[in-house]
Write a protein that holds these residues in place. Structure first.
Motif, PDB file in Angstrom:
ATOM      1  N   GLN A   1      -6.412  41.755   8.093  1.00  0.00           N
ATOM      2  CA  GLN A   1      -6.611  40.598   9.190  1.00  0.00           C
ATOM      3  C   GLN A   1      -6.339  41.416  10.598  1.00  0.00           C
ATOM      4  O   GLN A   1      -5.596  41.128  11.573  1.00  0.00           O
ATOM      5  CB  GLN A   1      -5.172  39.724   8.930  1.00  0.00           C
ATOM      6  N   ASP A   2      -7.240  42.379  10.845  1.00  0.00           N
ATOM      7  CA  ASP A   2      -7.506  43.096  12.195  1.00  0.00           C
ATOM      8  C   ASP A   2      -8.621  42.539  12.812  1.00  0.00           C
ATOM      9  O   ASP A   2      -9.587  42.818  12.673  1.00  0.00           O
ATOM     10  CB  ASP A   2      -7.650  44.458  11.636  1.00  0.00           C
ATOM     11  N   TRP A   3      -8.298  41.261  13.445  1.00  0.00           N
ATOM     12  CA  TRP A   3      -9.213  40.617  14.082  1.00  0.00           C
ATOM     13  C   TRP A   3     -10.091  41.164  15.203  1.00  0.00           C
ATOM     14  O   TRP A   3     -11.118  41.076  15.604  1.00  0.00           O
ATOM     15  CB  TRP A   3      -8.636  39.012  14.429  1.00  0.00           C
ATOM     16  N   ARG A   4      -9.282  42.226  16.023  1.00  0.00           N
ATOM     17  CA  ARG A   4      -9.797  43.095  17.040  1.00  0.00           C
ATOM     18  C   ARG A   4     -10.983  43.788  16.432  1.00  0.00           C
ATOM     19  O   ARG A   4     -12.228  44.022  16.714  1.00  0.00           O
ATOM     20  CB  ARG A   4      -8.883  43.705  17.720  1.00  0.00           C
ATOM     21  N   GLU A   5     -10.620  44.613  15.467  1.00  0.00           N
ATOM     22  CA  GLU A   5     -11.677  45.303  14.547  1.00  0.00           C
ATOM     23  C   GLU A   5     -12.907  44.587  14.033  1.00  0.00           C
ATOM     24  O   GLU A   5     -13.988  44.898  14.252  1.00  0.00           O
ATOM     25  CB  GLU A   5     -11.157  46.271  13.486  1.00  0.00           C
ATOM     26  N   PHE A   6     -12.464  43.434  13.356  1.00  0.00           N
ATOM     27  CA  PHE A   6     -13.539  42.687  13.020  1.00  0.00           C
ATOM     28  C   PHE A   6     -14.611  42.122  14.134  1.00  0.00           C
ATOM     29  O   PHE A   6     -15.802  42.402  14.097  1.00  0.00           O
ATOM     30  CB  PHE A   6     -12.860  41.224  12.499  1.00  0.00           C
TER      31      PHE A   6
END
Length: 146
Positions: A26-31
């Motif tokens: 749930q790493d949305w920045r990395e996503f």
């Protein structure tokens, strides 16, 4: 195959793998970093939206926050590299744990294909467009089984 073609294939495979890890962590920045700035994503095959990387990140954040756990895996990529662009058709398998009607674990299994257009950018390879292609589902909650 030239050395550069080998390097490109390894970097693209790493990019596709990092997608799975970003969602499950749930790493949305990395996503969002995995996609080109103007990328378009089509998740309609399973009832999701079509949108840009921020819109899809928000959608996936909502979906995964309702889950007790997820695991995304990929395999068998058919990858065609042509200079600074590439196409990929990659098998994906997703396992999601949610609660059933009695609060027991319900494990849903999903098989899909990711259809990608990838581009080489100043930051390395990025996904320019991604479309999910539905293959199969097993043990889906009624709302997802459509």
């Amino acid at each position: 195959m030239t050395p550069q073609e080998t390097i490109d294939r390894i970097e693209i495979q790493d990019l596709l793998t990092r997608y799975c890890h970003a969602i499950d962590r749930q790493d949305w920045r990395e996503f969002e970093r995995l996609f080109a700035r103007n990328a378009m994503l089509d998740y309609a095959a399973f009832g999701g939206p079509v949108g840009n990387r921020a819109e899809i990140a928000a959608y996936l954040k909502q979906v995964t926050s309702a889950m007790r756990g997820t695991q995304h895996t990929i395999s068998t990529s058919l990858l065609i590299v042509d200079g600074d662009a590439a196409t990929a058709r990659t098998a994906g398998q997703v396992m999601m744990v949610s609660a059933n009607e009695t609060s027991d674990d319900r494990v849903c299994f999903v098989g899909l294909w990711y259809r990608d257009l990838l581009v080489r950018t100043e930051c390395g390879w990025r996904i320019q467009s991604r479309m999910q292609e539905r293959s199969w589902m097993h043990n889906a909650p009624p709302v997802a089984a459509l």
